[in-house]
Design a protein around this motif. Structure first.
Motif, PDB file in Angstrom:
ATOM      1  N   LEU A 468      40.511  41.905  46.084  1.00  0.00           N
ATOM      2  CA  LEU A 468      40.189  42.207  47.476  1.00  0.00           C
ATOM      3  C   LEU A 468      39.716  40.972  48.241  1.00  0.00           C
ATOM      4  N   SER A 469      38.875  40.166  47.626  1.00  0.00           N
ATOM      5  CA  SER A 469      38.315  38.996  48.311  1.00  0.00           C
ATOM      6  C   SER A 469      39.404  37.995  48.658  1.00  0.00           C
ATOM      7  N   GLU A 470      40.318  37.752  47.718  1.00  0.00           N
ATOM      8  CA  GLU A 470      41.420  36.828  47.978  1.00  0.00           C
ATOM      9  C   GLU A 470      42.319  37.352  49.089  1.00  0.00           C
ATOM     10  N   LEU A 471      42.583  38.646  49.072  1.00  0.00           N
ATOM     11  CA  LEU A 471      43.460  39.224  50.090  1.00  0.00           C
ATOM     12  C   LEU A 471      42.793  39.199  51.465  1.00  0.00           C
ATOM     13  N   ALA A 472      41.471  39.389  51.513  1.00  0.00           N
ATOM     14  CA  ALA A 472      40.759  39.336  52.790  1.00  0.00           C
ATOM     15  C   ALA A 472      40.840  37.938  53.392  1.00  0.00           C
ATOM     16  N   LEU A 473      40.750  36.932  52.536  1.00  0.00           N
ATOM     17  CA  LEU A 473      40.793  35.539  53.001  1.00  0.00           C
ATOM     18  C   LEU A 473      42.223  35.013  53.112  1.00  0.00           C
ATOM     19  N   GLY A 474      43.178  35.775  52.604  1.00  0.00           N
ATOM     20  CA  GLY A 474      44.553  35.281  52.572  1.00  0.00           C
ATOM     21  C   GLY A 474      44.735  34.172  51.560  1.00  0.00           C
ATOM     22  N   TRP A 475      43.857  34.139  50.549  1.00  0.00           N
ATOM     23  CA  TRP A 475      43.912  33.082  49.536  1.00  0.00           C
ATOM     24  C   TRP A 475      44.952  33.461  48.478  1.00  0.00           C
ATOM     25  N   ALA A 476      46.179  33.523  48.916  1.00  0.00           N
ATOM     26  CA  ALA A 476      47.301  33.866  48.058  1.00  0.00           C
ATOM     27  C   ALA A 476      48.561  33.299  48.700  1.00  0.00           C
ATOM     28  N   THR A 477      49.514  32.977  47.873  1.00  0.00           N
ATOM     29  CA  THR A 477      50.775  32.439  48.380  1.00  0.00           C
ATOM     30  C   THR A 477      51.680  33.577  48.802  1.00  0.00           C
ATOM     31  N   TYR A 478      52.087  33.538  50.059  1.00  0.00           N
ATOM     32  CA  TYR A 478      52.963  34.588  50.578  1.00  0.00           C
ATOM     33  C   TYR A 478      54.250  34.640  49.762  1.00  0.00           C
ATOM     34  N   ASN A 479      54.556  35.851  49.284  1.00  0.00           N
ATOM     35  CA  ASN A 479      55.711  36.071  48.413  1.00  0.00           C
ATOM     36  C   ASN A 479      55.591  35.283  47.112  1.00  0.00           C
ATOM     37  N   GLY A 480      54.344  34.922  46.773  1.00  0.00           N
ATOM     38  CA  GLY A 480      54.071  34.330  45.474  1.00  0.00           C
ATOM     39  C   GLY A 480      53.167  35.296  44.724  1.00  0.00           C
ATOM     40  N   ASP A 481      51.960  34.823  44.374  1.00  0.00           N
ATOM     41  CA  ASP A 481      51.005  35.718  43.705  1.00  0.00           C
ATOM     42  C   ASP A 481      50.568  36.856  44.632  1.00  0.00           C
ATOM     43  N   HIS A 482      50.929  36.765  45.894  1.00  0.00           N
ATOM     44  CA  HIS A 482      50.669  37.823  46.868  1.00  0.00           C
ATOM     45  C   HIS A 482      51.480  39.080  46.553  1.00  0.00           C
ATOM     46  N   MET A 483      52.583  38.940  45.820  1.00  0.00           N
ATOM     47  CA  MET A 483      53.522  40.057  45.635  1.00  0.00           C
ATOM     48  C   MET A 483      53.569  40.520  44.179  1.00  0.00           C
ATOM     49  N   SER A 484      53.751  41.827  44.014  1.00  0.00           N
ATOM     50  CA  SER A 484      53.936  42.429  42.689  1.00  0.00           C
ATOM     51  C   SER A 484      54.586  43.785  42.890  1.00  0.00           C
ATOM     52  N   MET A 485      54.727  44.542  41.807  1.00  0.00           N
ATOM     53  CA  MET A 485      55.277  45.895  41.905  1.00  0.00           C
ATOM     54  C   MET A 485      54.179  46.960  41.929  1.00  0.00           C
ATOM     55  N   TYR A 486      52.993  46.593  41.472  1.00  0.00           N
ATOM     56  CA  TYR A 486      51.824  47.466  41.576  1.00  0.00           C
ATOM     57  C   TYR A 486      50.591  46.597  41.355  1.00  0.00           C
ATOM     58  N   GLY A 487      49.672  46.586  42.333  1.00  0.00           N
ATOM     59  CA  GLY A 487      48.506  45.717  42.262  1.00  0.00           C
ATOM     60  C   GLY A 487      47.247  46.483  41.885  1.00  0.00           C
ATOM     61  N   VAL A 488      46.788  46.312  40.675  1.00  0.00           N
ATOM     62  CA  VAL A 488      45.643  47.112  40.205  1.00  0.00           C
ATOM     63  C   VAL A 488      44.295  46.593  40.691  1.00  0.00           C
ATOM     64  N   ASN A 489      44.242  45.323  41.124  1.00  0.00           N
ATOM     65  CA  ASN A 489      42.959  44.725  41.528  1.00  0.00           C
ATOM     66  C   ASN A 489      42.776  44.644  43.044  1.00  0.00           C
ATOM     67  N   GLY A 490      43.708  45.192  43.809  1.00  0.00           N
ATOM     68  CA  GLY A 490      43.741  44.946  45.247  1.00  0.00           C
ATOM     69  C   GLY A 490      42.525  45.386  46.028  1.00  0.00           C
ATOM     70  N   SER A 491      41.728  46.312  45.496  1.00  0.00           N
ATOM     71  CA  SER A 491      40.520  46.722  46.227  1.00  0.00           C
ATOM     72  C   SER A 491      39.249  46.428  45.441  1.00  0.00           C
ATOM     73  N   VAL A 492      39.346  45.503  44.478  1.00  0.00           N
ATOM     74  CA  VAL A 492      38.170  45.090  43.699  1.00  0.00           C
ATOM     75  C   VAL A 492      37.729  43.708  44.175  1.00  0.00           C
ATOM     76  N   PRO A 493      36.525  43.573  44.740  1.00  0.00           N
ATOM     77  CA  PRO A 493      36.074  42.264  45.232  1.00  0.00           C
ATOM     78  C   PRO A 493      35.778  41.299  44.086  1.00  0.00           C
ATOM     79  N   LYS A 494      35.866  40.025  44.384  1.00  0.00           N
ATOM     80  CA  LYS A 494      35.723  38.991  43.360  1.00  0.00           C
ATOM     81  C   LYS A 494      34.385  39.076  42.628  1.00  0.00           C
ATOM     82  N   THR A 495      33.307  39.337  43.363  1.00  0.00           N
ATOM     83  CA  THR A 495      31.991  39.398  42.714  1.00  0.00           C
ATOM     84  C   THR A 495      31.926  40.521  41.691  1.00  0.00           C
ATOM     85  N   LEU A 496      32.723  41.563  41.888  1.00  0.00           N
ATOM     86  CA  LEU A 496      32.729  42.680  40.947  1.00  0.00           C
ATOM     87  C   LEU A 496      33.714  42.447  39.805  1.00  0.00           C
ATOM     88  N   VAL A 497      34.771  41.678  40.051  1.00  0.00           N
ATOM     89  CA  VAL A 497      35.744  41.385  38.994  1.00  0.00           C
ATOM     90  C   VAL A 497      35.038  40.758  37.796  1.00  0.00           C
TER      91      VAL A 497
END
Length: 643
Positions: A468-497
C-alpha cells in the motif's frame, strides 16, 4: 487555529448528600480549574448539586430551594468565564419534579434538559420522585430568575460544535435520545449519570458507550457520581469517560476518594468527515421519524485558547500494540490467504509465480502463497519462486531469497536479467553507465516480463508483491513491478509488512526459515537497481530517496482515513515524532508525500485485483477514485507556509 478539536471534560466532584452549598462550591471550583486548562465544555454527574442519593428528601421544598440557590451561586461566580458547564439538579415545574441537566455559560441559563427514561427497577426508584421528559408539555422553565428553554430535544450550538445531552438511563434505552440528537446535528453527546457499580458492569458500560459513540459517529462524554454519595445499598465508582467514534480517549481512575477532572479533545472535523463519507448516516436521518423537532440554542463564543492537545497519536497507526498485534497479523494473513485461494480456484491455476528478491514485500507474498497452498492441500512445488539477480543485487538478499525458497520447499528458478538488460540498452541506444530512470525501470520491466512468461509456461498466476505504501507514493515501475495477475499485498502498508513477516517467522516456522525471515526483516529496504558499493553493500536505500516509511504511513493514514489537511497532519506529526525527526524534515517528506500521491495516481488507476485488509485501500474499483490529472496545488501551497 484549533484544527477541529473541542476540548471537553468530565468532572467528578466529591459531594455531601443534600448539602447543596458544599456541592455547589465543589462544582464551581472544578469549573474554574477546567477553564484554566482551556476546557470549552464540562459536564458533571447526575443531580450533582444535591447528590443523587437523597431519596425521599427530593420531596422536601427546602432541598429544592437549596438546589436552586446552589445553581445561583455557580452561575454568579462563573459569569466571567467562557466555559460552558452542564450541571445536574432537581428542577420543579408546575407541581412536577424533573431530574435535569442545566446548561450555563457567562451567567446565563442556556437550557434545561430533563431525563427521558426513569429507571424504576432493582435499586432504582426514580419514578417515585421525578417526572419523565415525555410527560412534560412546557417548553420553558423559570430558573435563577431567568426563563430558559426546556425539553429533551435541545441542541446547543457553539462556534466549534453542536452538542446534545442525555441522562444516565437514557443511554441504556433501545433507542437512546442521543441517536435522535445525532441525526439532527449533535456532534458531541454529554451524559450525566449516577452509575452504580456491580461485578462486570463497568466493562459492559464501556462497551455500551463505545458502541453508541460509534453508531452516532459522535463524541461521547460520560460523567458519573463518585465519592460522597450514600453507600447505604450501592457504591458509585466515579466514572469519567470520553469517547470519539467508538475509541476511548480518556478515562478517570475508578473508586478514587478524590475529585477528578478527565480532559480530552474530540476531533469534530474528523467526525464530520466520517459522517459525510458514511452516506448511511444521512439516509438514516431522512428515513427516521422524529417525535419532535429540535430547538437550537446558540451559545456565546467559547474561548479557544492556544491549542494544547492532551491526547496522543500512535506513530504507527497501522500497527496495533501488544497482544492485539498478533490477532491483527493472523487476521490479515487469513484475508490474504482467502483472497488468493478463491482467485487460484476460480482461474483453475496450476501454479503461483512470485518474484523473490530477498526483500520484505516479496517475502510476505511468498508466505501468503505457502499458507494458501497448504490450506488448499496443494503441493508447495506448485509455487514457483523466481529470483532474478540484476546489477544491484547483493549477496545478502540473493542468499536470503534462495535459502527461504529452499527451506519452504517451493520450486526455485533463477533467471539473471543482466544480459537481457544489456541487450535492451543496446537496442534502445542507452549508455549502461548512466544509472537513470531508464536504467532502473528497464530492469523492473524485464523481471515482470519473465514472471508473466513463466506464468504462461506453468498455467499459473503472477502474484503481485507491491504494498500500500509503495502504491500511494507511486514507488513502482509502471507496467513493471506495478503489474501482476493478483496483488496480495496491495492494501498492506509497509510498516505492517515488516511486522507480518516477523510474526510469521515467530509462529510455526522451522528454524532455518525463521532465521532467514528475521534477517530479511533487518535488511535495509531497497529496489536494488543500482550496483552495490565496493564492499558489496546495498547502495540504493529507498527511505533515503523517498522518505521514511513510518512518516509516509502516518501521513497516508490521516490523509485517507481521516481526511485531514496538510497543516493538521503536520501538527500531529511534529508532536508524535518529536525527538525523532525535526520539523523541517517532517515538512520536507510531507511535501514529497502529497506531490507523489497526486502525480502518481495514474499507476493506481490500473491496479491488479487484490484483497482489502484494512480500513484504507486505494483500489480504483473500491475505496479511492481520483482523476489522474487532479491538481495538488492547494495541498502543496498549504505545506509551503508551515513552520
Amino acid at each position: 487555529m484549533n484544527y477541529g478539536y473541542v476540548k471537553v471534560a468530565a468532572a467528578i466532584p466529591c459531594v455531601k448528600v443534600a448539602d447543596c452549598k458544599f456541592n455547589a462550591g465543589q462544582i464551581e471550583k472544578q469549573i474554574i480549574i477546567a477553564e484554566g486548562k482551556g476546557v470549552q465544555i464540562i459536564t458533571f454527574p447526575e443531580l450533582s448539586i444535591t447528590g443523587y442519593t437523597c431519596g425521599d428528601l427530593f420531596a422536601q421544598q427546602l432541598l429544592i430551594e437549596e438546589a436552586e440557590m446552589g445553581l445561583i451561586q455557580i452561575v454568579n461566580n462563573t459569569r466571567q468565564l467562557d466555559i460552558i458547564s452542564i450541571v445536574g439538579m432537581p428542577v420543579a415545574l408546575n407541581g412536577s419534579l424533573l431530574n435535569a441537566a442545566v446548561v450555563i455559560q457567562k451567567g446565563k441559563v442556556l437550557g434545561v434538559v430533563p431525563k427521558t427514561y426513569l429507571p424504576n427497577y432493582k435499586e432504582f426508584y426514580e419514578k417515585r420522585w421525578f417526572t419523565s421528559a415525555c410527560e412534560i408539555k412546557d417548553d420553558s422553565v423559570r430558573l435563577c430568575g431567568q426563563v430558559a428553554p426546556l425539553g429533551k430535544n435541545l441542541l446547543f450550538e457553539t462556534s466549534d460544535t453542536t452538542f446534545g445531552i442525555e441522562i444516565c438511563e437514557d443511554l441504556w434505552a433501545p433507542v437512546p435520545p442521543s441517536s435522535m440528537l445525532a441525526l439532527q446535528g449533535a456532534e458531541i453527546v454529554f451524559n450525566m449519570s449516577a452509575d452504580t457499580e456491580a461485578i462486570g458492569k463497568h466493562a459492559y458500560l464501556r462497551s455500551l458507550i463505545s458502541q453508541q459513540s460509534a453508531r452516532c459517529i459522535a463524541g461521547y462524554v460520560f460523567s458519573s457520581c463518585g465519592f460522597g454519595e450514600s453507600t447505604t445499598d450501592v457504591v458509585f465508582a466515579g466514572n469519567g469517560l470520553i469517547y470519539e467514534n467508538g475509541t476511548l480517549l480518556a478515562a478517570s481512575k475508578r473508586f478514587s476518594f478524590e475529585e477528578q477532572i478527565v480532559i480530552g479533545e474530540i476531533d469534530v472535523e474528523y467526525l464530520r468527515t466520517e459522517r459525510r463519507v458514511n452516506t448511511t448516516f444521512a439516509t438514516c436521518r431522512s428515513y427516521t421519524p422524529l417525535d419532535a423537532p429540535v430547538s437550537r440554542i446558540s451559545t456565546e463564543y467559547v474561548n479557544s485558547k492556544e491549542l494544547n492537545l492532551t491526547r496522543t497519536f500512535d506513530a504507527h497507526p497501522f500497527v496495533p500494540q501488544g497482544s492485539t498485534l498478533d490477532e491483527r497479523c493472523e487476521e490479515i494473513f487469513a484475508i490474504q490467504t482467502s483472497g488468493l485461494a478463491q482467485r487460484l480456484q476460480h482461474t483453475h491455476a496450476k501454479s503461483a509465480v512470485v518474484g523473490i528478491s530477498g526483500g520484505l514485500d516479496s517475502t510476505l507474498a511468498l508466505l501468503v502463497c505457502v499458507r494458501t497452498f497448504d490450506k488448499l492441500g496443494w503441493s508447495r512445488k506448485g509455487i514457483v519462486g523466481v529470483t532474478m539477480p540484476g546489477f544491484g543485487t547483493t549477496d545478502r538478499t540473493h542468499t536470503n531469497a534462495v535459502e527461504l525458497m529452499n527451506s519452504l520447499g517451493v520450486t526455485v528458478r533463477e533467471v539473471s536479467i543482466k544480459e537481457a538488460c544489456i541487450q535492451h540498452f543496446k537496442d534502445i541506444d542507452h549508455d549502461i553507465n548512466v544509472h537513470d530512470v531508464v536504467y532502473e525501470n528497464s530492469q523492473a520491466r524485464e523481471r515482470t516480463q519473465i514472471l508473466m512468461d513463466i506464468a504462461n509456461q506453468t498455467s499459473g498466476l503472477v502474484i503481485g508483491t507491491g504494498d500500500l505504501s509503495e502504491l500511494a507514493l507511486g514507488w513502482a515501475t509502471y507496467n513493471g513491478d506495478h503489474m501482476s495477475m493478483y496483488g496480495v499485498n496491495g492494501s498492506v502498508p509497509k510498516t505492517l509488512v515488516k511486522h507480518l513477516v516477523k510474526w510469521v517467522a515467530e509462529n510455526g516456522m522451522d528454524e532455518t526459515s525463521r532465521a532467514t525471515l528475521l534477517d530479511i526483516v533487518d535488511t535495509p529496504i531497497s529496489p536494488e537497481l543500482i550496483p552495490a558499493d565496493e564492499a558489496g553493500n546495498i547502495k540504493q536505500i529507498t527511505e533515503d530517496l523517498v522518505g521514511p516509511y513510518e512518516l509516509h504511513d502516518f501521513f497516508l493514514y490521516y490523509f485517507l482515513r481521516c481526511g485531514f489537511r496538510p497543516s493538521k497532519i503536520y501538527l500531529l506529526a511534529t508532536r508524535t515524532f518529536k525527538g525523532v525527526y525535526d520539523d523541517e524534515t517532517i515538512k520536507k517528506w510531507l511535501s514529497t508525500f502529497f506531490r507523489r500521491f497526486f502525480n502518481q495516481q495514474f499507476k493506481r488507476s490500473c491496479l491488479p485485483d487484490g484483497p482489502k485488509v484494512g480500513s484504507i485501500a486505494i483500489s480504483p474499483r473500491g475505496d479511492w477514485r481520483m482523476p489522474s490529472d487532479a491538481s495538488s496545488s492547494a495541498w502543496l501551497k498549504e505545506i509551503e507556509v508551515l513552520g
